[in-house]
Design a protein around this motif. Structure first.
Motif, PDB file in Angstrom:
ATOM      1  N   LEU A 183       7.237  14.396  -4.490  1.00 16.23           N
ATOM      2  CA  LEU A 183       8.124  14.685  -5.663  1.00 16.23           C
ATOM      3  C   LEU A 183       7.723  13.783  -6.821  1.00 16.23           C
ATOM      4  O   LEU A 183       7.537  12.397  -6.860  1.00 16.23           O
ATOM      5  N   GLY A 184       7.808  14.342  -8.063  1.00 12.76           N
ATOM      6  CA  GLY A 184       7.449  13.636  -9.103  1.00 12.76           C
ATOM      7  C   GLY A 184       6.182  13.720  -9.701  1.00 12.76           C
ATOM      8  O   GLY A 184       5.752  13.405 -10.758  1.00 12.76           O
ATOM      9  N   GLY A 231       0.619  -1.286  -0.127  1.00 11.75           N
ATOM     10  CA  GLY A 231       0.134   0.059   0.055  1.00 11.75           C
ATOM     11  C   GLY A 231       0.808   1.466  -0.061  1.00 11.75           C
ATOM     12  O   GLY A 231       0.538   2.195  -0.521  1.00 11.75           O
ATOM     13  N   SER A 232       2.069   1.109   0.603  1.00  8.36           N
ATOM     14  CA  SER A 232       2.841   2.240   0.519  1.00  8.36           C
ATOM     15  C   SER A 232       3.614   2.502  -0.761  1.00  8.36           C
ATOM     16  O   SER A 232       4.379   3.807  -0.748  1.00  8.36           O
ATOM     17  N   VAL A 233       3.718   1.562  -1.572  1.00 11.37           N
ATOM     18  CA  VAL A 233       4.474   1.728  -2.844  1.00 11.37           C
ATOM     19  C   VAL A 233       3.704   1.944  -4.089  1.00 11.37           C
ATOM     20  O   VAL A 233       2.903   1.512  -4.301  1.00 11.37           O
ATOM     21  N   GLU A 234       3.629   3.551  -4.291  1.00 17.35           N
ATOM     22  CA  GLU A 234       2.653   3.947  -5.390  1.00 17.35           C
ATOM     23  C   GLU A 234       3.294   4.638  -6.412  1.00 17.35           C
ATOM     24  O   GLU A 234       4.208   5.111  -6.250  1.00 17.35           O
ATOM     25  N   ALA A 235       2.671   4.532  -7.658  1.00 11.59           N
ATOM     26  CA  ALA A 235       3.299   5.240  -8.660  1.00 11.59           C
ATOM     27  C   ALA A 235       3.226   6.620  -8.613  1.00 11.59           C
ATOM     28  O   ALA A 235       2.459   7.432  -7.885  1.00 11.59           O
ATOM     29  N   TYR A 236       4.071   7.540  -9.554  1.00  7.94           N
ATOM     30  CA  TYR A 236       3.734   8.767  -9.496  1.00  7.94           C
ATOM     31  C   TYR A 236       2.279   9.303  -9.948  1.00  7.94           C
ATOM     32  O   TYR A 236       1.778   8.488 -10.897  1.00  7.94           O
ATOM     33  N   GLY A 261      10.596  10.248  -4.254  1.00  6.23           N
ATOM     34  CA  GLY A 261      11.850  11.162  -4.737  1.00  6.23           C
ATOM     35  C   GLY A 261      11.557  11.317  -6.178  1.00  6.23           C
ATOM     36  O   GLY A 261      10.581  10.619  -6.936  1.00  6.23           O
ATOM     37  N   LEU A 262      12.415  12.228  -6.852  1.00 10.34           N
ATOM     38  CA  LEU A 262      12.285  12.441  -8.039  1.00 10.34           C
ATOM     39  C   LEU A 262      12.659  11.497  -9.041  1.00 10.34           C
ATOM     40  O   LEU A 262      13.675  10.833  -8.895  1.00 10.34           O
ATOM     41  N   PRO A 263      11.995  11.314  -9.989  1.00 11.22           N
ATOM     42  CA  PRO A 263      12.468  10.493 -11.090  1.00 11.22           C
ATOM     43  C   PRO A 263      13.620  10.815 -11.727  1.00 11.22           C
ATOM     44  O   PRO A 263      13.967  12.006 -11.789  1.00 11.22           O
ATOM     45  N   LYS A 264      14.417  10.026 -12.358  1.00  9.48           N
ATOM     46  CA  LYS A 264      15.578  10.246 -13.074  1.00  9.48           C
ATOM     47  C   LYS A 264      15.227  11.347 -14.247  1.00  9.48           C
ATOM     48  O   LYS A 264      16.136  12.251 -14.396  1.00  9.48           O
ATOM     49  N   SER A 265      14.337  11.501 -14.805  1.00  8.56           N
ATOM     50  CA  SER A 265      13.820  12.339 -15.963  1.00  8.56           C
ATOM     51  C   SER A 265      13.943  13.875 -15.345  1.00  8.56           C
ATOM     52  O   SER A 265      13.888  14.881 -16.310  1.00  8.56           O
ATOM     53  N   LEU A 266      13.567  13.982 -14.123  1.00  7.56           N
ATOM     54  CA  LEU A 266      13.293  15.248 -13.506  1.00  7.56           C
ATOM     55  C   LEU A 266      14.509  15.577 -12.784  1.00  7.56           C
ATOM     56  O   LEU A 266      14.499  16.737 -12.000  1.00  7.56           O
TER      57      LEU A 266
END
Length: 239
Positions: A64-65, A26-31, A155-160
């Motif tokens: 973030l993200g 439940g704590s692991v969510e997509a942006y 955290g920020l994805p690599k693309s950002l």
């Protein structure tokens, strides 16, 4: 009696394991993409009396993200700032380029308003403020503003994460000069996300990719929990 105690112990351990795994999943969510104002879009109360952006913010978690999607027209601007004073004044004329960004401005020369679809990334932890500054701040003073607290999340994805000097900032139609790129700029290599309600194949592929990345740490945790579970099973059978 002894066998019954062992069975009960195994059930408790197994139940605990499942609970831990469920909490972690439940704590692991997509942006996420959030459409500001949902179906009402980005307008002031003079144009749409029902808009209440702080009510829209309530109950949401911004990290973030994530992206805020502004759906409006060229009669309304989008200003993002980290400066509370700028926000309260509904005016960014004296704001610094490193804490305030004009993502979209009005177009007085247009015979009729043009539609605006604007994705804005969240790239800094802490309080972030948005408003429309047009007509001497009248739109802002009439409800076209809101504030959010951005958490770290994944955290920020690599693309950002690209250096600012490699990432052109959003164009300011009124300035025409070269200003330092603000920290909120989007890298040129980054593809702006589509609306979260879109059902096209690209969205499905992006979601699958995001989910597979997000589940990687879960699989590692699950392996460790499973090993611990097997050890406890062996211990119970010995005693």
């Amino acid at each position: 009696m002894e066998q019954s105690s062992k069975s009960l112990g195994l059930m408790v351990i197994y139940g605990t394991l499942l609970a831990l795994v469920s909490v972690y999943i439940g704590s692991v969510e997509a942006y996420k993409n959030y459409t500001v104002g949902d179906s009402l879009g980005w307008y002031d109360t003079l144009e749409k009396p029902n808009v209440n952006y702080q009510k829209w913010v309530a109950g949401k978690t911004f990290s973030l993200g994530d992206f805020l999607i502004f759906k409006t027209d060229s009669n309304h601007s989008v200003i993002q700032t980290y400066n509370f004073t700028t926000y309260k004044l509904c005016d960014f004329d004296d704001a610094l380029s490193n804490d305030t960004t004009q993502w979209s401005s009005t177009d007085p020369s247009a015979a009729s308003p043009n539609s605006v679809y604007l994705p804005v990334p969240l790239v800094k932890v802490g309080m972030t403020y948005f408003f429309s500054s047009d007509y001497d701040g009248e739109q802002c003073k009439n409800g076209q503003h809101f504030k959010i607290n951005v958490t770290y999340g994944q955290g920020l994805p690599k693309s950002l994460k690209e250096p600012a000097d490699e990432a052109p900032g959003p164009a300011d139609p009124e300035s025409g000069d070269d200003q330092p790129t603000p920290a909120t700029s989007v890298p040129s290599s980054f593809n702006n996300p589509r609306d979260i309600s879109s059902d096209d194949d690209d969205d499905k592929d992006d979601k699958k990719s995001s989910d597979s990345v997000s589940l990687a740490p879960f699989l590692k945790l699950y392996g460790g929990l499973l090993n611990g579970f097997l050890v406890l099973m062996g211990t119970l059978y010995i005693f």
